[in-house]
Design an enzyme around this catalytic site. Structure first.
Site, mmCIF file in Angstrom:
data_model
loop_
_atom_site.group_PDB
_atom_site.id
_atom_site.type_symbol
_atom_site.label_atom_id
_atom_site.label_comp_id
_atom_site.label_asym_id
_atom_site.label_seq_id
_atom_site.Cartn_x
_atom_site.Cartn_y
_atom_site.Cartn_z
ATOM 1 N N CYS A 314 0.833 -1.211 0.000
ATOM 2 C CA CYS A 314 0.000 0.000 0.000
ATOM 3 C C CYS A 314 0.870 1.264 0.000
ATOM 4 O O CYS A 314 1.461 1.584 -1.013
ATOM 5 C CB CYS A 314 -0.972 -0.027 1.185
ATOM 6 S SG CYS A 314 -2.405 1.039 0.961
ATOM 7 N N HIS A 398 -3.988 -4.924 0.255
ATOM 8 C CA HIS A 398 -3.664 -5.515 1.556
ATOM 9 C C HIS A 398 -3.764 -7.038 1.515
ATOM 10 O O HIS A 398 -4.852 -7.599 1.627
ATOM 11 C CB HIS A 398 -4.625 -4.978 2.626
ATOM 12 C CG HIS A 398 -4.358 -3.560 3.013
ATOM 13 N ND1 HIS A 398 -3.958 -3.192 4.279
ATOM 14 C CD2 HIS A 398 -4.399 -2.407 2.292
ATOM 15 C CE1 HIS A 398 -3.789 -1.881 4.325
ATOM 16 N NE2 HIS A 398 -4.051 -1.389 3.125
ATOM 17 N N GLU A 400 -2.969 -9.157 3.754
ATOM 18 C CA GLU A 400 -3.409 -9.749 5.024
ATOM 19 C C GLU A 400 -4.930 -9.806 5.115
ATOM 20 O O GLU A 400 -5.492 -10.569 5.902
ATOM 21 C CB GLU A 400 -2.828 -8.957 6.206
ATOM 22 C CG GLU A 400 -3.624 -7.764 6.665
ATOM 23 C CD GLU A 400 -3.612 -6.593 5.689
ATOM 24 O OE1 GLU A 400 -4.422 -5.667 5.861
ATOM 25 O OE2 GLU A 400 -2.795 -6.597 4.747
#
Length: 426
Positions: A314, A398, A400
Site C-alpha cells: 500500500c 492488503h 493480510e
C-alpha cells in the site's frame, strides 16, 4: 385523577363512522400537569426516540442532518466510502484512515459489537464514522461492548440515519470531498462550510502521527483458530525489519506465521541503521495520506533498494514507486473495500482483494527493469511491482485481508522465497 391535575381531551370519530358502528371510538387523552408551563400551557416532553442532533457539511455546500453516536464535538476530515460488508472494527482501527471520515456502504453496522481481538492497531486514527443504520443490539459471542461505547471511549465521532447511498454517489461523481462533522448547535452552517473549504489533506504528513516512536519486537502469529493457510511454510527463520508507516497487526501476524522474526521500526528510522541490523529483508508497510508528503521515507526506501530484499504494501508500494523515480497521483475517490478484483499478470489469475488507498503509482513513469505485476480490473491502475535485479516486490492492496478475502495471502510466501534466494547467493 382530579380534574385540576389533568387535561382531558375527547376525540370523537362520528364524522367518519356512524354511532351504531362497531368501529366507533371515544378516546380520553390525559396529560399530567407536570408537563404544564407556569402559564398553564402544555410544554414539550422528551421524545422516546433520538432526534437529529448532528450535521455533516461537505465542501460542495451540501448539508446532511443525522443522529450522533460515539464522541461529540466538531471534527474535520476527508470523506471516503468503504464497500466492505464485514469487518467494521478492523476498518476503524486501520491507521491508514487517519484524517478521514469513513462512510460504510453496507447499511447495517454495529450488530456484532466490538472486541479487542479484532483491533488492527492500539487506537483509532480515523476522523469519524458515517453509517446508515446503527444496530440497537449486539449479538456475538466475542462481543465485549457496543460500537457506540467503543467510539466514545476513544473520542471518535459517528453519525447514523443519514443517506449514505446519496453521499456515495456524490463522492463517485465529484471525487473525495472534505467534510465537517459537528454536534455543536452554536456553530452555524456557514462557519462549518468555511472550515471544509479551507482545510486540505493533500501534502500533509499523516504518517508521523501514526508510526511507533521507538523500535520493538513482534512475535505474535495468526492464532490457530484463525489460521487458514499453513501449507508450504518454511521452518527456517528470517529476520525482517518492518517500517511502521501505519502498520496493521495482521500484516505482522501473517509475516510471523510465515517464519519471520520481526523488528518494527519508526517511519523516520535511518536506512543506515537498518543495514547495521543485517536483516534478511525489509517490509515497507501501509499508511495514511500522500506519499509525496514524506520525502524522508522515500529517501530511506531509495537507500535500501538493491541492497536487500524489500516488500512494499500500500503506502510502501507508493514509496517504492517514488524511490524508483516514478510518480504518484491522487485518485478521484480511491479504493476502499474488501471486494476489488486484481489480475496477477504473471499467472493470469484474478484475486479478489482488500484495498484502502487514495493514491496510485503511474506505471508510465517507472524506469526500465521494473515490472508491473498486478492490475486493478476496475480502473486499470497499477496494483503491484517487481524487479528481480533490484530485489523488490510490492502490492498496492492488503494481502493480510483484515477484513477481506484471503486470495492474496500467498504473496507473503513469495517474499520468503525472495529472501531465501538472497541467502543462497550469500
Amino acid at each position: 385523577m382530579d380534574c385540576a391535575n389533568a387535561i382531558s381531551t375527547t376525540i370523537i370519530t362520528s364524522a367518519i363512522f356512524p354511532k351504531k358502528s362497531a368501529n366507533f371510538r371515544v378516546f380520553n387523552v390525559k396529560c399530567s400537569s407536570n408537563n404544564l408551563s407556569s402559564d398553564g400551557a402544555a410544554s414539550l416532553v422528551e421524545r422516546p426516540w433520538k432526534v437529529a442532533d448532528a450535521r455533516l457539511v461537505l465542501e460542495d455546500g451540501s448539508i446532511w442532518k443525522a443522529k450522533s453516536f460515539g464522541a461529540r464535538g466538531t471534527q474535520i476530515g476527508e470523506v471516503v466510502f468503504n464497500t466492505s460488508l464485514t469487518g467494521y472494527q478492523e476498518i476503524i482501527t486501520d491507521p491508514s484512515y487517519a484524517g478521514q471520515f469513513v462512510l460504510m456502504t453496507n447499511p447495517h453496522i454495529g450488530n456484532t459489537g466490538v472486541n479487542f481481538g479484532d483491533e488492527e492497531s492500539m487506537q483509532c486514527f480515523l476522523a469519524g464514522l458515517v453509517i446508515r443504520s446503527l444496530s440497537i443490539s449486539t449479538s456475538n459471542w466475542r462481543c465485549t461492548e457496543t460500537l457506540g461505547d467503543y467510539l466514545a471511549e476513544r473520542n471518535i465521532m459517528g453519525i447514523y440515519d443519514v443517506d449514505t447511498r446519496a453521499i456515495t454517489r456524490r463522492l463517485r461523481e465529484d471525487g473525495s470531498l472534505i467534510g465537517v462533522l459537528s454536534t455543536e448547535n452554536s456553530k452555524r452552517d456557514e462557519e462549518l462550510l468555511e472550515m471544509s473549504r479551507t482545510w486540505d489533506i493533500v501534502g500533509v504528513d499523516l504518517i508521523s502521527g501514526v508510526s511507533c516512536k521507538s523500535p520493538y519486537e513482534w512475535v505474535d502469529r495468526t492464532g490457530s483458530d484463525w489460521e487458514f493457510n499453513d501449507n508450504g511454510r518454511n521452518k527456517e527463520t528470517f529476520n525482517v525489519v518492518a517500517y511502521d508507516f501505519g502498520i496493521k497487526h495482521n500484516i505482522l501476524r501473517r509475516l510471523a506465521s510465515y517464519g519471520c522474526k520481526i523488528t518494527v521500526v519508526p517511519s523516520t528510522w535511518p536506512a543506515s541503521e537498518t543495514l547495521k541490523m543485517k536483516p534478511d529483508g525489509v517490509l515497507f508497510s501501509n499508511g495514511p495520506g500522500d506519499p509525496s508528503a514524506v520525502p524522508y521515507a522515500v529517501e530511506a526506501v531509495k537507500e535500501l533498494i538493491g541492497k536487500i530484499p524489500v516488500f512494499g504494501i500500500c503506502m510502501g508500494h507508493q514509496l517504492l514507486g517514488q524511490a524508483l523515480g516514478g510518480k504518484t497521483f491522487k485518485m478521484k475517490f480511491g479504493h476502499h473495500g474488501g471486494n476489488h478484483p486484481v489480475r496477477n499478470l504473471r499467472n493470469g489469475c484474478v484475486e479478489i482483494s482488500a484495498q484502502n488507498h487514495n493514491y496510485a503509482v503511474d506505471p508510465e513513469s517507472l524506469p526500465e527493469g521494473v515490472e508491473v505485476t498486478h492490475v486493478n480490473l476496475n480502473d486499470g491502475s497499477c496494483a503491484g511491482l517487481a524487479s528481480s535485479k533490484m530485489k523488490l516486490m510490492s502490492l498496492q492492496y492488503h494481502p493480510e485481508a483484515s477484513p477481506g478475502p484471503h486470495d492474496s495471502d500467498p504473496v507473503f510466501g513469495e517474499f520468503i522465497q525472495l529472501m531465501k534466494q538472497e541467502k543462497v547467493k550469500a
